[in-house]
Design a protein around this motif. Structure first.
Motif, PDB file in Angstrom:
ATOM      1  N   GLY A   1       0.790  -1.219   0.000  1.00 17.07           N
ATOM      2  CA  GLY A   1       0.000   0.000   0.000  1.00 17.07           C
ATOM      3  C   GLY A   1       0.824   1.271   0.000  1.00 17.07           C
ATOM      4  O   GLY A   1       1.978   1.306  -0.418  1.00 17.07           O
ATOM      5  N   SER A   2       0.205   2.341   0.508  1.00 17.04           N
ATOM      6  CA  SER A   2       0.856   3.645   0.605  1.00 17.04           C
ATOM      7  C   SER A   2       1.144   3.960   2.064  1.00 17.04           C
ATOM      8  O   SER A   2       0.369   3.603   2.949  1.00 17.04           O
ATOM      9  CB  SER A   2      -0.048   4.735   0.016  1.00 17.04           C
ATOM     10  OG  SER A   2      -0.359   4.468  -1.328  1.00 17.04           O
ATOM     11  N   ARG A   3       2.220   4.661   2.299  1.00 12.34           N
ATOM     12  CA  ARG A   3       2.611   5.023   3.660  1.00 12.34           C
ATOM     13  C   ARG A   3       2.178   6.450   3.973  1.00 12.34           C
ATOM     14  O   ARG A   3       2.293   7.346   3.135  1.00 12.34           O
ATOM     15  CB  ARG A   3       4.126   4.870   3.832  1.00 12.34           C
ATOM     16  CG  ARG A   3       4.602   3.448   3.615  1.00 12.34           C
ATOM     17  CD  ARG A   3       6.113   3.353   3.660  1.00 12.34           C
ATOM     18  NE  ARG A   3       6.644   3.446   5.012  1.00 12.34           N
ATOM     19  CZ  ARG A   3       6.881   2.397   5.804  1.00 12.34           C
ATOM     20  NH1 ARG A   3       6.606   1.168   5.387  1.00 12.34           N
ATOM     21  NH2 ARG A   3       7.392   2.566   7.011  1.00 12.34           N
ATOM     22  N   SER A   4       1.688   6.637   5.202  1.00  4.70           N
ATOM     23  CA  SER A   4       1.220   7.944   5.655  1.00  4.70           C
ATOM     24  C   SER A   4       1.652   8.154   7.105  1.00  4.70           C
ATOM     25  O   SER A   4       2.035   7.206   7.799  1.00  4.70           O
ATOM     26  CB  SER A   4      -0.307   8.030   5.549  1.00  4.70           C
ATOM     27  OG  SER A   4      -0.739   7.913   4.205  1.00  4.70           O
ATOM     28  N   PHE A   5       1.553   9.379   7.578  1.00  3.63           N
ATOM     29  CA  PHE A   5       2.013   9.718   8.927  1.00  3.63           C
ATOM     30  C   PHE A   5       0.943   9.494   9.991  1.00  3.63           C
ATOM     31  O   PHE A   5      -0.234   9.797   9.778  1.00  3.63           O
ATOM     32  CB  PHE A   5       2.444  11.187   8.990  1.00  3.63           C
ATOM     33  CG  PHE A   5       3.681  11.490   8.201  1.00  3.63           C
ATOM     34  CD1 PHE A   5       4.930  11.065   8.642  1.00  3.63           C
ATOM     35  CD2 PHE A   5       3.604  12.188   7.000  1.00  3.63           C
ATOM     36  CE1 PHE A   5       6.085  11.333   7.914  1.00  3.63           C
ATOM     37  CE2 PHE A   5       4.752  12.465   6.267  1.00  3.63           C
ATOM     38  CZ  PHE A   5       5.992  12.037   6.712  1.00  3.63           C
ATOM     39  N   TYR A   6       1.368   8.953  11.145  1.00  2.00           N
ATOM     40  CA  TYR A   6       0.491   8.933  12.318  1.00  2.00           C
ATOM     41  C   TYR A   6       1.244   9.509  13.510  1.00  2.00           C
ATOM     42  O   TYR A   6       2.446   9.302  13.661  1.00  2.00           O
ATOM     43  CB  TYR A   6      -0.077   7.546  12.611  1.00  2.00           C
ATOM     44  CG  TYR A   6       0.871   6.373  12.685  1.00  2.00           C
ATOM     45  CD1 TYR A   6       1.490   6.003  13.879  1.00  2.00           C
ATOM     46  CD2 TYR A   6       1.106   5.578  11.559  1.00  2.00           C
ATOM     47  CE1 TYR A   6       2.315   4.887  13.966  1.00  2.00           C
ATOM     48  CE2 TYR A   6       1.939   4.464  11.627  1.00  2.00           C
ATOM     49  CZ  TYR A   6       2.548   4.123  12.834  1.00  2.00           C
ATOM     50  OH  TYR A   6       3.363   3.021  12.909  1.00  2.00           O
ATOM     51  N   THR A   7       0.518  10.264  14.332  1.00  2.00           N
ATOM     52  CA  THR A   7       1.158  11.033  15.405  1.00  2.00           C
ATOM     53  C   THR A   7       0.382  10.909  16.709  1.00  2.00           C
ATOM     54  O   THR A   7      -0.805  10.581  16.727  1.00  2.00           O
ATOM     55  CB  THR A   7       1.251  12.515  15.006  1.00  2.00           C
ATOM     56  OG1 THR A   7      -0.017  12.955  14.502  1.00  2.00           O
ATOM     57  CG2 THR A   7       2.302  12.737  13.931  1.00  2.00           C
ATOM     58  N   LYS A   8       1.074  11.236  17.809  1.00  2.00           N
ATOM     59  CA  LYS A   8       0.501  11.088  19.150  1.00  2.00           C
ATOM     60  C   LYS A   8      -0.309  12.303  19.595  1.00  2.00           C
ATOM     61  O   LYS A   8      -1.457  12.188  20.014  1.00  2.00           O
ATOM     62  CB  LYS A   8       1.630  10.869  20.174  1.00  2.00           C
ATOM     63  CG  LYS A   8       2.276   9.516  20.142  1.00  2.00           C
ATOM     64  CD  LYS A   8       3.432   9.449  21.124  1.00  2.00           C
ATOM     65  CE  LYS A   8       2.960   9.674  22.558  1.00  2.00           C
ATOM     66  NZ  LYS A   8       4.091   9.544  23.522  1.00  2.00           N
ATOM     67  N   ASP A   9       0.313  13.475  19.525  1.00  2.00           N
ATOM     68  CA  ASP A   9      -0.224  14.623  20.237  1.00  2.00           C
ATOM     69  C   ASP A   9      -0.858  15.708  19.383  1.00  2.00           C
ATOM     70  O   ASP A   9      -1.546  16.588  19.913  1.00  2.00           O
ATOM     71  CB  ASP A   9       0.889  15.268  21.094  1.00  2.00           C
ATOM     72  CG  ASP A   9       1.458  14.270  22.097  1.00  2.00           C
ATOM     73  OD1 ASP A   9       0.664  13.504  22.674  1.00  2.00           O
ATOM     74  OD2 ASP A   9       2.693  14.241  22.281  1.00  2.00           O
ATOM     75  N   ARG A  10      -0.608  15.677  18.073  1.00  2.00           N
ATOM     76  CA  ARG A  10      -1.245  16.699  17.238  1.00  2.00           C
ATOM     77  C   ARG A  10      -1.498  16.173  15.842  1.00  2.00           C
ATOM     78  O   ARG A  10      -0.713  15.363  15.317  1.00  2.00           O
ATOM     79  CB  ARG A  10      -0.401  17.967  17.202  1.00  2.00           C
ATOM     80  CG  ARG A  10       0.895  17.887  16.438  1.00  2.00           C
ATOM     81  CD  ARG A  10       1.637  19.224  16.545  1.00  2.00           C
ATOM     82  NE  ARG A  10       2.774  19.322  15.672  1.00  2.00           N
ATOM     83  CZ  ARG A  10       3.944  19.836  16.045  1.00  2.00           C
ATOM     84  NH1 ARG A  10       4.114  20.264  17.279  1.00  2.00           N
ATOM     85  NH2 ARG A  10       4.936  19.926  15.174  1.00  2.00           N
ATOM     86  N   PRO A  11      -2.576  16.615  15.222  1.00  2.00           N
ATOM     87  CA  PRO A  11      -2.900  16.158  13.870  1.00  2.00           C
ATOM     88  C   PRO A  11      -1.976  16.801  12.839  1.00  2.00           C
ATOM     89  O   PRO A  11      -1.402  17.868  13.077  1.00  2.00           O
ATOM     90  CB  PRO A  11      -4.344  16.626  13.681  1.00  2.00           C
ATOM     91  CG  PRO A  11      -4.471  17.828  14.566  1.00  2.00           C
ATOM     92  CD  PRO A  11      -3.598  17.543  15.747  1.00  2.00           C
ATOM     93  N   VAL A  12      -1.836  16.139  11.707  1.00  2.00           N
ATOM     94  CA  VAL A  12      -1.013  16.660  10.614  1.00  2.00           C
ATOM     95  C   VAL A  12      -1.918  16.970   9.429  1.00  2.00           C
ATOM     96  O   VAL A  12      -2.414  16.069   8.760  1.00  2.00           O
ATOM     97  CB  VAL A  12       0.087  15.651  10.219  1.00  2.00           C
ATOM     98  CG1 VAL A  12       0.856  16.137   8.993  1.00  2.00           C
ATOM     99  CG2 VAL A  12       1.041  15.413  11.373  1.00  2.00           C
ATOM    100  N   HIS A  13      -2.135  18.261   9.205  1.00  2.00           N
ATOM    101  CA  HIS A  13      -2.942  18.707   8.063  1.00  2.00           C
ATOM    102  C   HIS A  13      -2.065  19.234   6.934  1.00  2.00           C
ATOM    103  O   HIS A  13      -2.431  19.148   5.768  1.00  2.00           O
ATOM    104  CB  HIS A  13      -3.917  19.806   8.508  1.00  2.00           C
ATOM    105  CG  HIS A  13      -4.955  19.335   9.475  1.00  2.00           C
ATOM    106  ND1 HIS A  13      -6.103  18.673   9.073  1.00  2.00           N
ATOM    107  CD2 HIS A  13      -5.030  19.425  10.823  1.00  2.00           C
ATOM    108  CE1 HIS A  13      -6.842  18.372  10.142  1.00  2.00           C
ATOM    109  NE2 HIS A  13      -6.208  18.816  11.213  1.00  2.00           N
TER     110      HIS A  13
END
Length: 325
Positions: A146-158
């Motif tokens: 598939g495709s790779r994307s970012f995941y984060t703990k404390d803040r969203p990434v827009h």
């Protein structure tokens, strides 16, 4: 006389075995770092069944999942010395042994999923697969990751600006490190098996991977934001050590390659189902799934394309891939 007959019998058996008239079952040991619920493991199980049936029981697969025999890099090293037969690794790790695979780390290289399949199944894909043979590693096929994307703990990434100052886990891949730097983040190479604890303890603020890996690793328990920028398509690679490959007869190679190809089609089907399930389940668990404007991320990494202009091999591959219809 009896000793003489025993010697003759032993020589006869040895001769017959060398001629292929008497043969025991050849067991191919394959290791990977994923959970047994993962589509890769399920595809390997089917590969093993098909190989045993196709060979009439003369070949079988012995699978070691969940990093039982080490990390992806360690498994590749076991292949090189002949202590393991096959493994599955990401091209991000394989690029350290097959330089042409660096091209897959170039962000936003493919137009869509079908374009990636068309390239992987073409002569371009085979050329890249063959690049590891000089390091005793023979690529057999690609599995969908598939495709790779970012995941984060404390803040969203827009937007890419949201990545500034964040420590983000990456694979041991030069291109992955360069990409995160270009986006403003701080790349931190950590092995997959250590990542959950590293996220919990704040060693890193987030990571990047595909939906099934995010879900099955249970990283969603720590990271509550998943931004589907889909920056790279990094397929998995089925690799066999040349130590093992060169010991196989032509018939055994044909059996194995046929079973591998059958497992590829099966894994791609499972993968599509797993992606849909993963996104549904992580949202149920409270993860906010974000679909950002990809053009903002693409613009930030455009300089990476310029950096490959002096690398004739990679720049040529980029051009070939972009021209594939």
């Amino acid at each position: 006389m009896i000793k003489h007959l025993k010697l003759v019998s032993l020589l006869l058996v040895t001769l017959l075995v060398s001629c292929g008239e008497i043969s025991s079952t050849r067991t191919i040991k394959i290791a990977h770092g994923l959970d047994v619920k993962h589509s890769v493991h399920k595809a390997m199980v089917e590969m093993g069944k098909d190989l045993e049936q196709r060979s009439g029981g003369k070949m079988k697969l012995e699978i070691y999942p969940s990093q039982q025999l080490g990390t992806e890099r360690e498994n590749l090293e076991l292949l090189q010395i002949g202590s393991l037969d096959m493994t599955k690794v990401s091209v991000g790790v394989m690029e350290n042994f097959a330089p042409k695979m660096k091209v897959f780390g170039v962000p936003f290289l493919f137009r869509d999923r079908q374009h990636s399949f068309d390239v992987l199944d073409s002569e371009i894909g085979k050329e890249i697969l063959d690049d590891g043979e000089k390091y005793w590693l023979k690529g057999l096929a690609y599995y969908d990751a598939g495709s790779r994307s970012f995941y984060t703990k404390d803040r969203p990434v827009h937007t890419p600006d949201d990545l500034k100052g964040l420590k983000l886990r990456v694979m041991e891949s030069v291109t992955a490190i360069d990409m995160v730097k270009a986006l403003g983040g701080s790349p931190t190479p950590i092995s997959w098996g250590e990542l959950y604890t590293s996220l919990q303890q704040g060693v890193v603020d987030g990571a990047e991977n595909n939906p099934p890996s995010f879900y099955l690793s249970r990283h969603y328990e720590v990271c509550k934001y998943y931004s589907l920028d889909e920056h790279t398509v990094l397929p998995d690679v089925l690799v066999i050590g040349t130590n093992t490959w060169n010991k196989l007869t032509k018939q055994e190679k044909d059996w194995l390659q046929a079973s591998v190809q059958k497992s590829v089609a099966y894994q791609r089907k499972l993968w599509a189902e797993a992606e849909e399930e993963a996104l549904t389940e992580v949202q149920k668990a409270g993860v906010e799934v974000i679909r950002p404007d990809k053009s903002l991320f693409k613009a930030k990494v455009s300089s990476m394309y310029d950096s490959y202009k002096d690398d004739e091999i990679i720049s040529s591959l980029i051009e070939k891939i972009q021209q594939t219809k």
